[in-house]
Design a protein around this motif. Sequence first.
Motif, short mmCIF file in Angstrom:
data_model
loop_
_atom_site.label_atom_id
_atom_site.label_comp_id
_atom_site.label_asym_id
_atom_site.label_seq_id
_atom_site.Cartn_x
_atom_site.Cartn_y
_atom_site.Cartn_z
N UNK A 470 0.82 -1.20 0.00
CA UNK A 470 0.00 0.00 0.00
C UNK A 470 0.85 1.25 0.00
N UNK A 471 0.21 2.37 -0.26
CA UNK A 471 0.95 3.62 -0.34
C UNK A 471 1.04 4.34 0.98
N UNK A 472 0.43 3.75 2.02
CA UNK A 472 0.59 4.38 3.33
C UNK A 472 0.74 3.27 4.34
N UNK A 546 -2.77 7.52 -0.15
CA UNK A 546 -2.02 8.34 0.78
C UNK A 546 -2.37 9.81 0.79
N UNK A 547 -3.35 10.23 0.07
CA UNK A 547 -3.59 11.67 0.05
C UNK A 547 -4.48 12.08 1.21
N UNK A 548 -3.94 12.71 2.18
CA UNK A 548 -4.81 13.13 3.28
C UNK A 548 -5.68 14.32 2.86
N UNK B 17 1.53 19.86 -1.07
CA UNK B 17 1.58 18.41 -1.03
C UNK B 17 1.42 17.85 -2.43
N UNK B 168 7.70 2.89 -2.01
CA UNK B 168 6.26 3.15 -1.98
C UNK B 168 5.89 4.03 -0.81
N UNK B 169 6.84 4.36 0.05
CA UNK B 169 6.51 5.20 1.19
C UNK B 169 7.68 5.26 2.15
N UNK B 174 6.78 -1.02 3.57
CA UNK B 174 6.32 -0.83 2.19
C UNK B 174 7.47 -1.16 1.26
N UNK B 309 5.01 7.17 -5.14
CA UNK B 309 4.05 6.08 -4.87
C UNK B 309 2.82 6.17 -5.76
#
Lengths: 613, 353
Positions: A470-472, A546-548, B17, B168-169, B174, B309
Amino acid sequence: MPDILTALDRLRQQRWYSGQIAGIEPLPSRAPTYAEPDPPLPKPLASLVEQLGIPKLYSHQVELLRHARARRNVIITTATASGKTLAFNLPVFETMLESRSATALYLYPMKAVTQDQLKVLKRFEQGLELELHPAVYDGDTPADKRPRIRQRSRLVLSNPYELHQILPYHYQWQQFYRNLRYCIVDEAHTYRGVFGSNVAQLIRRLRRICAYHGSDPQFFLASASIANPQELAEKLTGKEFVHVGDDGAPRGRTYLVFWNPLANAESSIHVQTQQLVAHFAKSGFQTVCFVPSRRLAELISRWVKEHTPELAVSPYRAGYVPEDRRSIEAGLSSGALRGVVSTDALELGIDIGSLDCIVIAGFPGSFASFWQQAGRAGRKLQDSLVVFIGYADALNQYLLRNPALILERGFEAAVIDLANPYIIKGHLACAASELPLRKEEVDDAKQPAVKALEDELALRRTPVGWIYAGRSRPDGGIACPPGSICPCGRRLPVLAHATQDRRPLDGHVSGHCQHGPHSSVGRRLSDTGTVPYSPPAGPEVPVGSSQPRCFPVAHVWRGTDPHQPGILAGLPAHPARTGHHRPGLSGPHLRVGPHHPAGPVRRLFLQLHLHHQ
Amino acid sequence: MRTFDPDKYEPEVDPDFGGRPETVAAFKEQLRRDSEGLPIGKVLPGKAIENDFGSCHRMTTTVRGALRRGDAEKTRQDLLGSVNLVRGIRDKTRARLVEQGFKTLADLEDHPRFCGDAKRIRELLEAGSTEKLTEVVGARLSKSHPKVLGLSGLHADADFLFLDLETMGLFAGQPLVVAGIARLGSDNTIVVDQYVVRDFPDELALLAEVNQQVAAHRVLVTYNGKSFDLPFLTGRSAYYGIKLKPPGVHFDLLHFCRRAWGRKRGLSLRRAPCDSEGLSPLSSVSLHSIEQAILGTSRETDLPGELVPEFYYEYLRTGNAGFLKPIVDHNRQDVISLVNVFSSLVEHWASRG
């Protein structure tokens, strides 16, 4: 200590007394049952126990030791202040004396208790002249101290949150896990409902990591009285347990007084609470009063102080600075503080010694809590007093009219659901990020969750197993900046809270958001507390994006419908409410406040749950 | 009291961001169109390599460039003359010793008190064990002291490995997606090998390759590698249960850059480092800032690190290798910059004596 019956007589003579005492039930005293361990304790340990002022061991302590020596897992449910801590420290330290490398992990639900336990462990270490370096490893442990603790501490105290954060770094704890012989879980009755189900999965992840490093620790669980201790223990850990419940500790006679404030129609309930506390404190009893809310704790404490300025009285609640909490606890232990008005924060095992009088204002929500609170009363074989003030609502009044319900000591069962697919999914992702998930580990119950995670591209199949991609962070943890997350505009499942707190959660919840640009914002909640949301438009959002996003929020209520529990969040009426927000973004955000009574509980749940909506 | 109208509310996106959404979306669309249907071998020219753990994709590029690392003999002389490397010798003692005629480490070997330490350092120098020397010099002076970087002079070109990872992070749970490694080729060339994970089964093979390369070179150069790249590699290797041999000498250029060109922080009495050259201290010592300010190069369309990512995720979702291209380009540029920044640092301190 002055006589209780005399104090009660004097109570009846007060101006404000008009028949509120609905009944007095004397709970019988109990003489201690002692026993001798066979084979006896090793000499250094035996002499340390004597030095600590304990001439003989109680029967339940010896029984636990016997089971521990036979390599069984034990859950002990004897009362507060019955020497449970000593009971499970005896086998641990026996092993520490024999082995030079064995380690042990202690898990507590709250940070406050770990400090007390650390003191106890250090005393043992000193008394036995061992080099164990017991240390607390939790969110408060500064970064520069952590490497040394990982390398050399053989006794580590922590909590489920921290464990959840550090399991992926198990390679840094290799030596610790390889030699892990004992895992002690205290206050196990708090691990129930959704929170408990999460902790159950967490413990399975821990056992998986231990197995990878080559160990299989023995579990000791300590719990308040619940209806199903063995089932809870087995569900929490997945191992077979023995239950030690026969309490050998002595208990003095306790007078349980049922107080119905409605008998005096002119006087408010809270004023009567204050009058009772003041009366008993003035009569020379060290008194603790449990109230349902923090505001009430401070209010009643202030009133009591006004009426009895000569006595040292203090409020107590979660949300105070740790130093203040320590000093209040110390004041109670030493006897300097004659009265404390507290929320249920004082219910859990913080060591404050025993008290002469406990006033329980309002039924705390469960029998387990009630008896935890009442269990604080009673020093050794002396008489003690518990006054239960029934509030005006139906439940309290019913209990006042039917005291048998309380007296028959019906305990609630602690329920854990191991099959909840949302919870399983979250923990599978976490487990995959700790070690590749092998095919043997995925049984039929977990298949659908794995499939769902694969579809979201959070898990990928490789020759060594499923890896987390996953990306987070799967636990939605540290990488997420505070204040950056959201209600998804849907009903979220509720956190189960051990004391079934009725207060609204004021304002702050945080977790990790994985919503894409299309989710709708939750609509404004009405004051009644339940609002049906329409599901958001737009695609389902996968785990691990992952985009908060930040959304403004208002109050977060615990759902009131037991069949559709939920945490519902809405928009703020006051943008200035929340104090902290991410720099660069205006507007209030959703955030778990440390002042929330069960802040960390919610964080763990929300982080896992919000992910897998 | 301000009230919010839920229907009119728009979620705020942090402008810092991840780049502006519109340009990122347009960029993605262009990549998708350009590489639709092309195999990875066409988009990222290279081949699949195999090892005991599987296979991954490798792209090799060669660019012109050389590493400036200081003269071996000069470095040795300089160190031999650094009397303050011996424990117990600071400025006052040093001045006194120089008066008495103890000017170099060799002289100190006749000194009753400092002979042992001096001898030990000289032996390390002769043996060429730069690993221990970096520890000694770092401990006595400072870990990012110019003399520590100067120790690179004792190595040959072939000893160096420049490394940069794309993942990926930030969390070691990850996976890695791209690893860029640069080595110094013969005749002023830099050979950049980039290993790409086509799908996650490749990650293990990639890790094995990277670990092998790190083990085969005595000097590792990274940017922020002490805090990120190396712990990440360690964590990832532990995840798969394979061994990572820690590098011998590790130069993390971030710390050296901070010392050379960074802003004076706090109440430091140290003179702002760039004043004498007319350069003002940099507020950010990220690799990009250093590239722009010191090397004077700038990248045209560069993918910000935080978007890696997201682009890799698009690649996984669509199978379109076009999304990998910006990641690989970004990585290659980072690795080549490492070489140039290293040279700049050496020149910067050489010119200041």
